[in-house]
Design a protein around this motif. Structure first.
Motif, short mmCIF file in Angstrom:
data_model
loop_
_atom_site.label_atom_id
_atom_site.label_comp_id
_atom_site.label_asym_id
_atom_site.label_seq_id
_atom_site.Cartn_x
_atom_site.Cartn_y
_atom_site.Cartn_z
N ASP A 6 0.58 30.72 -27.28
CA ASP A 6 1.21 31.42 -28.61
C ASP A 6 0.33 32.79 -28.59
N GLU A 10 2.50 36.56 -28.92
CA GLU A 10 2.20 37.38 -29.93
C GLU A 10 1.82 38.65 -29.51
N GLN A 189 -3.24 39.36 -34.46
CA GLN A 189 -3.79 39.23 -35.92
C GLN A 189 -3.39 37.61 -36.26
N ASN A 190 -2.23 37.24 -36.01
CA ASN A 190 -1.84 35.90 -36.48
C ASN A 190 -2.57 34.69 -35.91
N SER A 191 -2.85 34.98 -34.60
CA SER A 191 -3.57 33.98 -33.89
C SER A 191 -4.93 34.12 -34.41
N MET A 193 -6.12 34.91 -37.37
CA MET A 193 -6.37 34.19 -38.70
C MET A 193 -6.18 32.66 -38.42
N GLY A 194 -5.31 32.12 -37.50
CA GLY A 194 -5.13 30.73 -37.35
C GLY A 194 -6.43 30.15 -36.84
N LYS A 228 -7.71 33.51 -46.54
CA LYS A 228 -6.81 34.51 -47.26
C LYS A 228 -7.73 35.46 -47.63
N GLU A 231 -8.67 37.49 -44.60
CA GLU A 231 -7.32 38.32 -43.92
C GLU A 231 -7.25 39.59 -44.82
N ARG A 295 -0.70 46.74 -48.33
CA ARG A 295 0.44 46.31 -47.37
C ARG A 295 1.96 46.58 -48.25
#
Length: 300
Positions: A6, A10, A189-191, A193-194, A228, A231, A295
């Motif tokens: 994963d 990404e 970044q997504n990984s 945060m996970g 959150k 993040e 954002r």
């Protein structure tokens, strides 16, 4: 699909805008994946995974305007890979430009170092599923590669170790913060945060288990809320830097990063002077508003 896969999927879509960073990432992929013939007329990229191959061709297209179809052929009885030769690809010119065997010229800037490590990880990296443990490694089968990777990681404040396993030399870390930092510097970044959310969940769960008072719903709520908040803080740090915040907000942001598992009722005890839960909540709302504004500006 594994967590490591994963991450690579990404990273396939993380594309630097600067030419020097694209070259650095290419050097990372080739230096740890490619097999070049002695006469430098053929490049073989053995791989049973495709993200690094697709990223390699994307970088060639974006950097050198070389648009070559990806094609695979068998390498032995069990493995497949991509083979490029001088008949359809300017092999020697690319090899001279990329200088993948001696990548020092690509590593003078921090942005290029990040890109290079991203390419290296795509080529020969692995990160374990955070639900099972914390482990990140890069196969670096030469003293020169070990030195380069160890030195780069150290420059980013990431401590690593070197070990041998089944005839391979690996640079690795089992520290959760180091793994998170590695994901961050590669811009996954997504990984990241996970990973952070799962770490928080595990930390909270283990602490509650030790107290023999595990409440799964509260654990999940604490982990998600803290994830959150982190993040938002990381976004602010990336866009404007935490130093640009008012002193009270900067202090709380750094405390939250240092203590991701702490509930709001305890978080204020780390501030100077200490602040109650309502004060902490107010500052976190301000941080959330700032991150949301950043954002929106990023999407304009």
């Amino acid at each position: 699909m594994s967590f490591s896969q994963d991450v690579k999927l990404e990273l396939e879509y993380v594309l630097s805008t600067a030419m020097h960073c694209k070259c650095a990432e290419l050097a990372g992929i080739m230096g740890f994946l490619a097999d070049v013939s002695e006469d430098k007329t053929t490049i073989t990229l053995p791989s049973e995974d495709t993200p690094q191959i697709r990223k390699y061709f994307t970088l060639l297209d974006k950097t050198y305007n070389i648009n070559t179809d990806i094609f695979f052929q068998m390498l032995g009885n069990t493995k497949s890979g991509v083979v490029l030769d001088y008949s359809n690809f300017p092999v020697k010119g690319i090899l001279n430009e990329i200088s993948y065997e001696n990548p020092e010229k690509h590593l003078k800037k921090k942005c290029c170092q990040r890109a290079y490590l991203r390419g290296v990880f795509l080529a020969s990296g692995f990160i374990s599923d955070p639900r099972k443990g914390y482990h990140c490694e890069i196969v670096a089968n030469s003293p020169q590669k070990v030195e380069i990777i160890s030195s780069l990681l150290s420059g980013f404040g990431i401590s690593s170790k070197v070990s041998s396993r089944r005839g391979q030399t690996i640079v690795y870390t089992k520290d959760a913060e180091a793994v998170s930092d590695m994901l961050n510097l590669m811009e996954a970044q997504n990984s990241m945060m996970g990973f952070v959310t799962e770490k928080i969940y595990r930390d909270v769960r283990n602490r509650e288990n030790r107290r023999n008072n595990c409440d799964t719903a509260n654990i999940a709520k604490t982990a998600v809320a803290s994830g959150k908040q982190i993040e938002d803080i990381l976004l602010i740090d990336e866009k404007i830097g935490l130093g640009a915040l008012p002193a009270q907000l900067e202090e709380l942001a750094r405390v939250r990063l240092e203590h991701p598992e702490e509930p709001l009722s305890n978080l204020g005890n780390y501030l100077d002077p200490p602040v109650g839960k309502s004060g902490v909540n107010h500052r976190l709302r301000r941080l959330a508003e700032i991150s949301e504004d950043l954002r929106r500006k990023g999407n304009d």
